[in-house]
Write a protein that holds these residues in place. Structure first.
Motif, mmCIF file in Angstrom:
data_model
loop_
_atom_site.group_PDB
_atom_site.id
_atom_site.type_symbol
_atom_site.label_atom_id
_atom_site.label_comp_id
_atom_site.label_asym_id
_atom_site.label_seq_id
_atom_site.Cartn_x
_atom_site.Cartn_y
_atom_site.Cartn_z
ATOM 1 N N ARG A 1 0.915 -1.185 0.118
ATOM 2 C CA ARG A 1 0.066 0.066 -0.057
ATOM 3 C C ARG A 1 0.899 1.300 -0.046
ATOM 4 N NH1 ARG A 1 -1.952 3.800 3.196
ATOM 5 N NH2 ARG A 1 -0.872 2.997 4.884
ATOM 6 N N ARG A 2 1.722 1.359 0.736
ATOM 7 C CA ARG A 2 2.807 2.572 1.082
ATOM 8 C C ARG A 2 3.443 2.702 -0.400
ATOM 9 N NH1 ARG A 2 4.209 3.883 6.705
ATOM 10 N NH2 ARG A 2 2.691 2.975 7.895
ATOM 11 N N ALA A 3 3.975 1.560 -0.990
ATOM 12 C CA ALA A 3 4.876 1.606 -2.022
ATOM 13 C C ALA A 3 3.727 1.817 -3.415
ATOM 14 C CB ALA A 3 5.669 0.500 -2.296
ATOM 15 N N GLY A 4 2.723 1.488 -3.134
ATOM 16 C CA GLY A 4 1.576 1.891 -4.308
ATOM 17 C C GLY A 4 1.866 0.721 -5.527
ATOM 18 N N VAL A 5 1.840 -0.557 -4.977
ATOM 19 C CA VAL A 5 2.252 -1.694 -5.917
ATOM 20 C C VAL A 5 1.184 -2.857 -5.191
ATOM 21 C CG1 VAL A 5 4.432 -0.968 -6.616
ATOM 22 C CG2 VAL A 5 4.227 -2.671 -4.505
ATOM 23 N N SER A 6 1.330 -3.771 -5.980
ATOM 24 C CA SER A 6 0.408 -5.021 -5.592
ATOM 25 C C SER A 6 1.358 -6.006 -4.274
ATOM 26 C CB SER A 6 0.054 -5.879 -6.741
ATOM 27 O OG SER A 6 1.258 -6.601 -7.291
ATOM 28 N N ARG A 7 0.660 -6.909 -3.715
ATOM 29 C CA ARG A 7 1.420 -7.426 -3.020
ATOM 30 C C ARG A 7 2.307 -8.362 -3.535
ATOM 31 N NH1 ARG A 7 -1.197 -8.544 2.240
ATOM 32 N NH2 ARG A 7 -0.377 -10.693 2.125
ATOM 33 N N SER A 8 1.765 -9.005 -4.880
ATOM 34 C CA SER A 8 2.682 -9.979 -5.427
ATOM 35 C C SER A 8 4.110 -9.347 -6.169
ATOM 36 C CB SER A 8 1.927 -10.688 -6.533
ATOM 37 O OG SER A 8 1.562 -9.528 -7.566
ATOM 38 N N THR A 9 3.982 -8.048 -6.224
ATOM 39 C CA THR A 9 5.075 -7.474 -6.692
ATOM 40 C C THR A 9 6.099 -7.182 -5.512
ATOM 41 O OG1 THR A 9 3.922 -6.106 -8.327
ATOM 42 C CG2 THR A 9 5.904 -5.322 -7.689
ATOM 43 N N VAL A 10 5.699 -6.932 -4.407
ATOM 44 C CA VAL A 10 6.441 -6.732 -3.067
ATOM 45 C C VAL A 10 6.914 -8.206 -2.868
ATOM 46 C CG1 VAL A 10 6.539 -6.397 -0.666
ATOM 47 C CG2 VAL A 10 5.120 -5.255 -2.019
ATOM 48 N N SER A 11 6.364 -9.321 -3.156
ATOM 49 C CA SER A 11 6.817 -10.517 -2.724
ATOM 50 C C SER A 11 8.009 -10.988 -3.805
ATOM 51 C CB SER A 11 5.822 -11.872 -2.819
ATOM 52 O OG SER A 11 4.871 -11.627 -1.778
ATOM 53 N N LEU B 1 11.237 -9.266 -3.049
ATOM 54 C CA LEU B 1 12.022 -9.761 -1.955
ATOM 55 C C LEU B 1 12.378 -10.967 -2.358
ATOM 56 C CD1 LEU B 1 9.376 -9.102 1.013
ATOM 57 C CD2 LEU B 1 11.552 -7.834 0.623
ATOM 58 N N SER B 2 11.736 -11.908 -2.973
ATOM 59 C CA SER B 2 12.298 -13.243 -3.255
ATOM 60 C C SER B 2 13.143 -13.459 -4.618
ATOM 61 C CB SER B 2 11.081 -14.340 -3.470
ATOM 62 O OG SER B 2 10.358 -13.945 -4.726
ATOM 63 N N GLY B 3 13.039 -12.461 -5.569
ATOM 64 C CA GLY B 3 13.834 -12.545 -6.718
ATOM 65 C C GLY B 3 13.160 -13.689 -7.823
ATOM 66 N N LYS B 4 12.170 -14.220 -7.513
ATOM 67 C CA LYS B 4 11.413 -15.069 -8.240
ATOM 68 C C LYS B 4 11.007 -14.529 -9.478
ATOM 69 C CE LYS B 4 10.108 -18.534 -4.899
ATOM 70 N NZ LYS B 4 9.021 -19.340 -4.705
ATOM 71 N N ARG B 5 10.846 -13.383 -9.962
ATOM 72 C CA ARG B 5 10.198 -12.717 -10.991
ATOM 73 C C ARG B 5 10.949 -11.204 -11.176
ATOM 74 N NH1 ARG B 5 3.961 -13.736 -12.377
ATOM 75 N NH2 ARG B 5 4.191 -16.192 -12.154
ATOM 76 N N THR B 6 11.292 -10.752 -12.266
ATOM 77 C CA THR B 6 11.894 -9.626 -12.546
ATOM 78 C C THR B 6 10.859 -8.366 -12.173
ATOM 79 O OG1 THR B 6 13.226 -10.579 -14.403
ATOM 80 C CG2 THR B 6 12.967 -8.030 -13.945
ATOM 81 N N VAL B 7 11.439 -7.485 -11.347
ATOM 82 C CA VAL B 7 10.589 -6.297 -11.177
ATOM 83 C C VAL B 7 11.486 -4.950 -11.574
ATOM 84 C CG1 VAL B 7 9.916 -4.946 -9.010
ATOM 85 C CG2 VAL B 7 9.590 -7.386 -8.963
ATOM 86 N N SER B 8 10.983 -3.916 -11.969
ATOM 87 C CA SER B 8 11.902 -2.864 -12.552
ATOM 88 C C SER B 8 12.839 -2.294 -11.382
ATOM 89 C CB SER B 8 10.815 -1.939 -13.192
ATOM 90 O OG SER B 8 10.244 -1.183 -12.146
ATOM 91 N N GLU B 9 13.684 -1.844 -11.753
ATOM 92 C CA GLU B 9 14.683 -1.099 -10.840
ATOM 93 C C GLU B 9 14.122 -0.046 -10.214
ATOM 94 O OE1 GLU B 9 18.046 -1.059 -8.418
ATOM 95 O OE2 GLU B 9 17.379 -2.458 -9.798
ATOM 96 N N VAL B 10 13.159 0.833 -10.731
ATOM 97 C CA VAL B 10 12.567 1.893 -10.084
ATOM 98 C C VAL B 10 11.529 1.253 -8.901
ATOM 99 C CG1 VAL B 10 11.069 3.708 -10.463
ATOM 100 C CG2 VAL B 10 12.898 3.488 -11.828
ATOM 101 N N THR B 11 10.920 0.461 -9.324
ATOM 102 C CA THR B 11 9.886 -0.219 -8.476
ATOM 103 C C THR B 11 10.507 -1.015 -7.166
ATOM 104 O OG1 THR B 11 8.182 -0.537 -10.125
ATOM 105 C CG2 THR B 11 8.003 -1.817 -8.189
ATOM 106 N N ARG B 12 11.568 -1.544 -7.528
ATOM 107 C CA ARG B 12 12.267 -2.174 -6.675
ATOM 108 C C ARG B 12 12.909 -1.380 -5.589
ATOM 109 N NH1 ARG B 12 17.377 -4.167 -4.937
ATOM 110 N NH2 ARG B 12 18.225 -2.995 -6.239
ATOM 111 N N ARG B 13 13.356 -0.149 -6.036
ATOM 112 C CA ARG B 13 13.924 0.861 -4.967
ATOM 113 C C ARG B 13 12.917 1.420 -4.219
ATOM 114 N NH1 ARG B 13 18.530 4.046 -8.815
ATOM 115 N NH2 ARG B 13 20.010 2.416 -8.892
#
Length: 348
Positions: A21-31, A34-46
């Motif tokens: 909620r605070r980062a403005g993304v979905s729960r799965s994106t946070v997961s 954290l796990s590195g199982k799927r690629t997340v954009s560098e901007v979103t990850r930061r």
């Protein structure tokens, strides 16, 4: 004014949902971040990491286990529940649980033997654990063979006859008992007895009992000592009876070597009643837990079983094994010194 990011939810607990909620993304994106199982954009990850730093979020053990694809649990295979565990066996259980806790691992106890083999099989086939520590190992142990076939990482405390197979931590019972015999021979004892573990242990190929007998027999032959080996149940009263019977048949015996620590109090009572004062008229030594050695009167000259060290090494090896299943087998054979206390003296 404090921004919304500075407020924690009620109770001060932060979970993945709150981070999302605070980062403005979905729960799965946070997961995924954290796990590195799927690629997340560098901007979103930061952005996610920044929120995590601001709120001090730390994933709990269950979340980390889920992200790693592991249970964060190891299995500890112990003797059947119907068989009373000796103090050293209980010490191994406690020390392994403590060592596992330092690695943030839980421990699932599983008895094996007889009707309890189903529990052992469930432990392996159900993939309920990341790895297994096997105790009370026999020279030919079907459980070790089953674990090798299953592919479940495991470490044994004790080792089978094929020492090159598997990953294990053990005590050099054969060498230590031989050193005890040499110590007695150096003191002039010419008739020595081994008080071993129960007969059924020896018959089943239980490692410490079998190797103790081998070390005793070889050292006695080397020093031309008159050797007598007997088995004794793991009970103080049995130790008392064992020594009385032994000395009634072989009164020339002047020293005992033992690996049966539970029988020691009874052995002490029998020697006192028979007028075999220790160490003036009789010597006793062996390989036992330190507590038993220090409780003997007088304190026992012995190689102390390093329970904590063996447990720590076994857990550390298993953690390595889980992380790198294809790593070469590693073997740790410990040979603690014989602590010279007060229970041995020159033969009369």
């Amino acid at each position: 004014m404090t921004s919304e990011r500075g407020h924690l939810p009620a109770g001060g607990l932060v979970n993945i949902g709150e981070i999302a909620r605070r980062a403005g993304v979905s729960r799965s994106t946070v997961s995924y971040a954290l796990s590195g199982k799927r690629t997340v954009s560098e901007v979103t990850r930061r952005r996610i990491l920044q929120v995590i730093d601001e709120v001090g979020y730390r994933p709990n053990a269950s979340a980390r286990a889920l992200a790693e694809g592991r249970t964060r649990t190891i299995g500890l295979v112990i003797p059947p529940a119907g068989r009373r565990l000796t103090p050293v066996q209980l010490g191994f259980v406690a020390s392994i649980v403590a060592a596992a806790g330092r690695h943030e691992l839980d421990v699932l106890l599983s008895p094996s033997g007889g009707d309890h083999d189903r529990s052992f099989e469930r432990l392996i086939s159900g993939r309920r654990v990341d790895g297994v520590i096997l105790t009370e190992v026999r020279l030919r142990d079907a459980r070790a063979a089953r674990l090798r076939r299953s592919g479940v990482p495991f470490v044994s405390i004790g080792h089978t006859a094929g020492a090159e197979a598997g990953c294990w931590v053990d005590l050099d019972y054969e060498g230590l008992i031989a050193r005890c015999v040499h110590h007695l021979a150096d003191l002039g004892h010419r008739a020595v007895a081994l008080v071993n573990r129960p007969q059924e242990f020896l018959d089943s190929g239980y490692g410490p009992a079998s190797r103790a007998l081998s070390g005793f027999t070889a050292a006695a032959a080397e020093r031309s000592i008159e050797a007598t080996a007997v088995c004794c149940p793991d009970e103080a009263t049995a130790g008392e009876t064992c020594v009385e019977d032994l000395l009634s048949i072989r009164p020339e015996i002047t020293a005992i070597v033992t690996v049966n620590e539970v029988a020691l109090p009874g052995m002490e009572r029998a020697l006192r009643r028979l007028g075999r004062a220790v160490p003036e008229r009789f010597s006793v030594t062996g390989v036992v837990g330190r507590h038993w050695a220090e409780e003997f009167h007088p304190p026992l000259t012995a190689a102390d079983v390093p329970v904590t060290e063996m447990a720590d090494r076994a857990v550390a090896l298993l953690v390595e094994r889980i992380a790198t299943p294809a790593a070469p087998d590693r073997h740790v054979l410990l040979t603690p010194p014989i602590s010279l206390r007060a229970s041995t003296a020159p033969a009369r």
